[in-house]
Design a protein around this motif. Structure first.
Motif, PDB file in Angstrom:
ATOM      1  N   LEU A   1      41.283  31.163  39.466  1.00  0.00           N
ATOM      2  CA  LEU A   1      41.765  32.475  39.913  1.00  0.00           C
ATOM      3  C   LEU A   1      42.915  32.408  40.900  1.00  0.00           C
ATOM      4  CD1 LEU A   1      38.388  34.384  40.406  1.00  0.00           C
ATOM      5  CD2 LEU A   1      39.692  33.989  38.312  1.00  0.00           C
TER       6      LEU A   1
ATOM      7  N   SER B   1      38.365  38.261  41.087  1.00  0.00           N
ATOM      8  CA  SER B   1      37.608  37.808  42.252  1.00  0.00           C
ATOM      9  C   SER B   1      36.468  38.771  42.547  1.00  0.00           C
ATOM     10  CB  SER B   1      38.512  37.708  43.480  1.00  0.00           C
ATOM     11  OG  SER B   1      37.744  37.353  44.622  1.00  0.00           O
TER      12      SER B   1
ATOM     13  N   GLU C   1      40.353  32.340  32.165  1.00  0.00           N
ATOM     14  CA  GLU C   1      39.990  33.438  33.062  1.00  0.00           C
ATOM     15  C   GLU C   1      40.717  34.735  32.707  1.00  0.00           C
ATOM     16  OE1 GLU C   1      37.588  33.132  34.917  1.00  0.00           O
ATOM     17  OE2 GLU C   1      37.423  31.138  35.772  1.00  0.00           O
TER      18      GLU C   1
ATOM     19  N   HIS D   1      33.295  33.022  41.345  1.00  0.00           N
ATOM     20  CA  HIS D   1      34.531  33.811  41.458  1.00  0.00           C
ATOM     21  C   HIS D   1      34.800  34.264  42.891  1.00  0.00           C
ATOM     22  CE1 HIS D   1      35.947  34.946  37.150  1.00  0.00           C
ATOM     23  NE2 HIS D   1      35.544  33.691  37.222  1.00  0.00           N
TER      24      HIS D   1
END
Length: 402
Positions: free
Chosen positions: A112, A120, A170, A268
């Motif tokens: 991320l 997130s 992702e 995350h």
């Protein structure tokens, strides 16, 4: 009485159980999840450094670029929110044993970045490095150790090996989808795709999720049998689809196996760091792959099976409820695109159709598959909510009861 097949596995396990080294796994994870790589966001300099590291490891193991590729990097364009399109790269390393069939062992190496990709789970964390030690430096470390093992075990297996580090996972499985469509891969020549995604948090009370066992009759038999022989606690999941890269291969009629040690409170978030991983557990999961491949080495090409409902045959589900939909994991737009709807499940009863894009469940806006998974983890059985779906350009509101 232990059956002869199980006894064979136990004996072979004793030979190779120490081949995978915890210190090597730890060294891979510590580099890939270090602050210097700034969270390995897709298309970022940090991700390029991670790719360079993987290529160095591939070269050291004696791997070559995949036939038809000019080098180890496979470039593709990835949609990345406000940043628009960025250049991303899968890293592909090939071990040619001169055999008719190939086993793919993959893991995604992107994460991320600094929390600016929209996934997130820590509010207000834009600007903070999301190191992604478990997600998915752990899987990459396992994949790299397997490449080293097969390069140094002084044995020529009955399969070629393609080791794949995917980018863009992702953002919606972009790298694996691109690979299946632009690498010249013949699904009929792939025996199995093994996906290692988040294998770093093995716990004796939770164990290992072995997904995809319903995609082949051989996996249905040997997935659980091998887990038992290796004294792993495990959960079985039959489906070939899920929120990770194996889905892209299953959709091409390739048998898949998905290894996953479960979600956790650091998932995350910037707190997913290397010092929290169970490296002995990672070694046990990686050895599971070695033992399975060792058994497959004695068999003809395994069969492929379509699976039915996601999680239909799971022995334990991490979700409180189900909607009964099959997500389109290659969809990169806003919301969750629905590929299929299971008969008799809440989604069908509510009137949700294949092709709908799920936008909202109750008060929760669904931006991607992770938002959908949050809903499944927090909703209660019997609860009725209003869902919003985008259908042929129009927003449709429906009542759904879990």
């Amino acid at each position: 009485m232990i059956r002869l097949t199980a006894l064979f596995l136990l004996l072979s396990l004793s030979v190779s159980a120490q081949v995978i080294e915890e210190e090597r796994l730890k060294a891979h994870v510590e580099y890939l999840s270090s602050d210097r790589l700034e969270g390995r966001g897709t298309g970022t300099p940090g991700e390029k450094k991670a790719g360079d590291y993987i290529i160095r490891s591939f070269k050291k193991a004696g791997l070559k670029p995949y036939p038809g590729q000019k080098g180890f990097r496979q470039e593709f364009m990835a949609k990345k929110g406000a940043a628009g399109e960025v250049k991303a790269h899968n890293i592909l390393g090939y071990m040619d044993n001169g055999k008719p069939y190939t086993i793919i062992i993959g893991a995604h190496y992107d994460h991320l970045g600094k929390g600016d990709q929209g996934s997130s789970l820590k509010p207000g964390s834009v600007g903070e490095i999301h190191n992604g030690a478990d997600d998915n430096a752990s899987g990459v470390a396992g994949m790299l150790e397997l490449a080293r093992y097969y390069a140094t075990n002084k044995k020529t297996e009955n399969y070629n090996f393609l080791f794949a580090a995917f980018s863009g996972e992702e953002l919606g499985l972009l790298g694996s989808k691109y690979m299946t469509e632009h690498s010249g891969i013949d699904p009929a020549k792939i025996n199995l795709m093994i996906n290692m995604d988040m294998i770093g948090r093995y716990r004796e009370d939770k164990g290992l999720t072995i997904g995809g066992i319903g995609t082949s009759t051989v996996l249905e038999k040997w997935g659980p049998e091998l887990g038992m022989c290796m004294e792993l606690k495990y959960t079985l999941d039959s489906t070939g689809v899920g929120p990770s890269d194996h889905s892209s291969f299953y959709l091409k009629d390739i048998p898949v196996l998905f290894l996953f040690t479960g979600a956790h409170e650091d998932y995350h978030k910037p707190s997913d760091d290397a010092d929290l991983l169970n490296y002995n557990g990672m070694k046990r999961v990686t050895n599971y792959v070695i033992q399975l491949v060792s058994h497959l080495d004695e068999l003809p090409k395994i069969d492929f099976k379509k699976t039915s409902n996601p999680h239909a045959n799971a022995t334990r589900s991490s979700f409180k409820v189900t909607m009964g939909v099959m997500p389109d994991y290659s969809f990169s737009g806003n919301g969750l695109k629905i590929d299929g709807v299971s008969e008799g499940r809440p989604a069908e009863k509510a009137g949700i159709l294949a092709g709908d894009i799920l936008l909202k469940v109750g008060e929760k806006e669904i931006k991607d598959v992770y938002g959908y998974m949050e809903v499944l983890n927090t909703a209660e059985k019997g609860q009725t909510v209003t869902v919003e779906v985008l259908r042929k350009g129009e927003v449709v509101r429906l009542k759904l009861t879990f």
